[in-house]
Design a protein around this motif. Structure first.
Motif, PDB file in Angstrom:
ATOM      1  N   ASN A 256      16.722  -9.831  -3.656  1.00  0.00           N
ATOM      2  CA  ASN A 256      15.907  -9.967  -2.448  1.00  0.00           C
ATOM      3  C   ASN A 256      15.792  -8.642  -1.690  1.00  0.00           C
ATOM      4  OD1 ASN A 256      14.281 -11.353  -0.705  1.00  0.00           O
ATOM      5  ND2 ASN A 256      15.972 -12.167   0.527  1.00  0.00           N
ATOM      6  N   VAL A 257      15.470  -7.590  -2.450  1.00  0.00           N
ATOM      7  CA  VAL A 257      15.289  -6.263  -1.842  1.00  0.00           C
ATOM      8  C   VAL A 257      13.906  -5.730  -2.230  1.00  0.00           C
ATOM      9  CG1 VAL A 257      17.777  -5.799  -1.985  1.00  0.00           C
ATOM     10  CG2 VAL A 257      16.253  -4.911  -3.796  1.00  0.00           C
ATOM     11  N   PRO A 258      13.342  -4.794  -1.464  1.00  0.00           N
ATOM     12  CA  PRO A 258      12.032  -4.251  -1.814  1.00  0.00           C
ATOM     13  C   PRO A 258      12.053  -3.443  -3.109  1.00  0.00           C
ATOM     14  CG  PRO A 258      12.863  -3.228   0.206  1.00  0.00           C
ATOM     15  CD  PRO A 258      13.827  -4.298  -0.165  1.00  0.00           C
ATOM     16  N   PHE A 259      10.896  -3.411  -3.755  1.00  0.00           N
ATOM     17  CA  PHE A 259      10.738  -2.795  -5.069  1.00  0.00           C
ATOM     18  C   PHE A 259       9.718  -1.667  -4.956  1.00  0.00           C
ATOM     19  CE2 PHE A 259       8.602  -2.958  -9.334  1.00  0.00           C
ATOM     20  CZ  PHE A 259       9.712  -2.773 -10.139  1.00  0.00           C
ATOM     21  N   PHE A 260      10.173  -0.448  -5.166  1.00  0.00           N
ATOM     22  CA  PHE A 260       9.282   0.712  -5.143  1.00  0.00           C
ATOM     23  C   PHE A 260       9.073   1.148  -6.579  1.00  0.00           C
ATOM     24  CE2 PHE A 260      11.300   0.569  -1.063  1.00  0.00           C
ATOM     25  CZ  PHE A 260      10.332   1.016  -0.169  1.00  0.00           C
ATOM     26  N   SER A 261       7.824   1.312  -6.991  1.00  0.00           N
ATOM     27  CA  SER A 261       7.642   1.689  -8.387  1.00  0.00           C
ATOM     28  C   SER A 261       6.550   2.729  -8.565  1.00  0.00           C
ATOM     29  CB  SER A 261       7.313   0.457  -9.225  1.00  0.00           C
ATOM     30  OG  SER A 261       6.076  -0.084  -8.850  1.00  0.00           O
ATOM     31  N   LEU A 262       6.742   3.514  -9.594  1.00  0.00           N
ATOM     32  CA  LEU A 262       5.725   4.476  -9.983  1.00  0.00           C
ATOM     33  C   LEU A 262       5.868   4.732 -11.466  1.00  0.00           C
ATOM     34  CD1 LEU A 262       7.135   7.447 -10.546  1.00  0.00           C
ATOM     35  CD2 LEU A 262       7.316   7.430  -8.090  1.00  0.00           C
ATOM     36  N   SER A 263       4.790   5.262 -12.040  1.00  0.00           N
ATOM     37  CA  SER A 263       4.823   5.563 -13.460  1.00  0.00           C
ATOM     38  C   SER A 263       4.867   7.071 -13.652  1.00  0.00           C
ATOM     39  CB  SER A 263       3.595   4.968 -14.130  1.00  0.00           C
ATOM     40  OG  SER A 263       3.453   5.546 -15.403  1.00  0.00           O
ATOM     41  N   GLY A 264       5.785   7.496 -14.482  1.00  0.00           N
ATOM     42  CA  GLY A 264       5.957   8.929 -14.720  1.00  0.00           C
ATOM     43  C   GLY A 264       4.682   9.600 -15.170  1.00  0.00           C
ATOM     44  N   SER A 265       3.902   8.923 -16.012  1.00  0.00           N
ATOM     45  CA  SER A 265       2.703   9.568 -16.550  1.00  0.00           C
ATOM     46  C   SER A 265       1.640   9.751 -15.468  1.00  0.00           C
ATOM     47  CB  SER A 265       2.148   8.779 -17.725  1.00  0.00           C
ATOM     48  OG  SER A 265       1.835   7.476 -17.316  1.00  0.00           O
ATOM     49  N   ASP A 266       1.425   8.729 -14.648  1.00  0.00           N
ATOM     50  CA  ASP A 266       0.460   8.858 -13.552  1.00  0.00           C
ATOM     51  C   ASP A 266       0.874  10.013 -12.665  1.00  0.00           C
ATOM     52  OD1 ASP A 266      -0.608   6.575 -14.417  1.00  0.00           O
ATOM     53  OD2 ASP A 266       0.069   5.312 -12.754  1.00  0.00           O
ATOM     54  N   PHE A 267       2.140  10.028 -12.434  1.00  0.00           N
ATOM     55  CA  PHE A 267       2.701  10.961 -11.491  1.00  0.00           C
ATOM     56  C   PHE A 267       2.367  12.398 -11.845  1.00  0.00           C
ATOM     57  CE2 PHE A 267       5.111  10.354  -7.904  1.00  0.00           C
ATOM     58  CZ  PHE A 267       5.867  11.488  -7.692  1.00  0.00           C
TER      59      PHE A 267
END
Ligand code: ATP
Length: 273
Positions: free
Chosen positions: A75-86
């Motif tokens: 029950n915690v927030p989820f921060f996500s990103l993709s290495g390739s987009d980045f």
């Protein structure tokens, strides 16, 4: 249009029951859920909560799903990103974006940061120096390492990263206090495929002739993502024919279609079983 830096989901609905199979991996990440929920229990004896874990396995096996389920279960927030987009989208600003991401996650902590395709930023340094943008990638990687070293164990932000190429990763990433745990997320075996079918058949109106055991036998080498795709494809095939429910034959037709697609993609398909 302005590219998104990273996604955040404050109220994650995904839970372990959405993740079929992967019992071993689920057991391992359960510990991370416990750390996030009651850090004091672990730090009271002087132990340090891990900062990161690497989810390693082939594409489409549920690494993102599992990471999200950790956030949902804790029950915690989820921060996500993709290495390739980045690396592609933020030329010149990769490092500052990493800084922003960690800052935001810390403000909302406890939290999970998920980095998909970490190999895009985490490849061993000093290789492929011929290709442009390498400095950019290195700066981004260095910033990531700095952030992971920088936040104290009291911050309670855990970074999960996914890759299907653990072998190409910079060893610095795997050092103690960084991604020092590896969790394997493999292709499903026949039993796990049946479990994955059950998850993805739920929203579909199926005819009673659908034989999940048989479909599981017919789909060696399929990932969870392939099975999800197959179920959807079967529903579309049945709908196109104006059927009231999705029949076993529609699933078989969808298998053919997807195996055809995979063959084109991989040239040869080598079933594991
Ligand atoms: P990639 O390496 O390509 O990013 P991944 O391992 O992160 O893939 P996911 O993005 O988590 O895979 O999986 C894609 C989709 O496939 C999921 O959203 C889900 O619908 C389905 N799926 C994959 N694995 C499972 C599983 N074990 N149980 C249920 N569904 C699954």
């Amino acid at each position: 249009s302005k590219a998104k830096l990273f996604d955040q989901d404050q109220k994650v609905k995904t839970s372990f029951k959405d993740v079929a199979g992967l019992e071993g991996a689920k057991e391992e990440v359960q510990e991370i859920v416990d750390f996030l929920k009651s850090p004091d229990k672990y730090t009271s004896l002087g132990g340090k909560i891990p900062k990161g874990a690497l989810l390693v396995g082939p594409p489409g096996t549920g690494k993102t799903l599992l990471a999200k389920a950790v956030a949902g279960e804790a029950n915690v927030p989820f921060f996500s990103l993709s290495g390739s987009d980045f690396v592609e989208m933020f030329v010149g600003v990769g490092a500052s974006r990493v800084r922003d991401l960690f800052k935001q996650a810390q403000q909302k902590s406890p939290a999970i940061i998920f980095i998909d395709e970490i190999d895009a930023i985490g490849r061993a340094r000093g290789k492929n120096n011929m290709t442009g943008g390498n400095d950019e990638r290195e700066n981004t990687l260095n910033q990531l390492l700095t952030e992971m070293d920088g936040f104290g164990t009291d911050t309670n932000v855990i970074v999960l990263a996914a890759t299907n190429r653990a072998d190409v990763l910079d060893k610095a990433l795997m050092r103690a206090g960084r991604f020092d745990r590896q969790i394997y997320v493999d292709l499903p075996d026949i039993k796990e495929r049946a479990q994955i079918f059950k998850v993805h058949i739920k929203p579909i109106k199926i005819h009673k002739d659908v034989d999940i055991e048989f479909l599981s036998q017919q789909t060696p080498g399929f990932s969870g993502a392939d099975i999800a795709n197959l179920c959807n494809e079967a529903a579309l095939i049945a709908a196109r024919q104006g059927k009231k429910a999705v029949h076993h034959q529609d699933f078989l037709d969808a298998v053919d279609r997807i195996v055809g697609g995979l063959e084109k993609k991989n040239k040869i398909i080598s079933p594991k079983e």
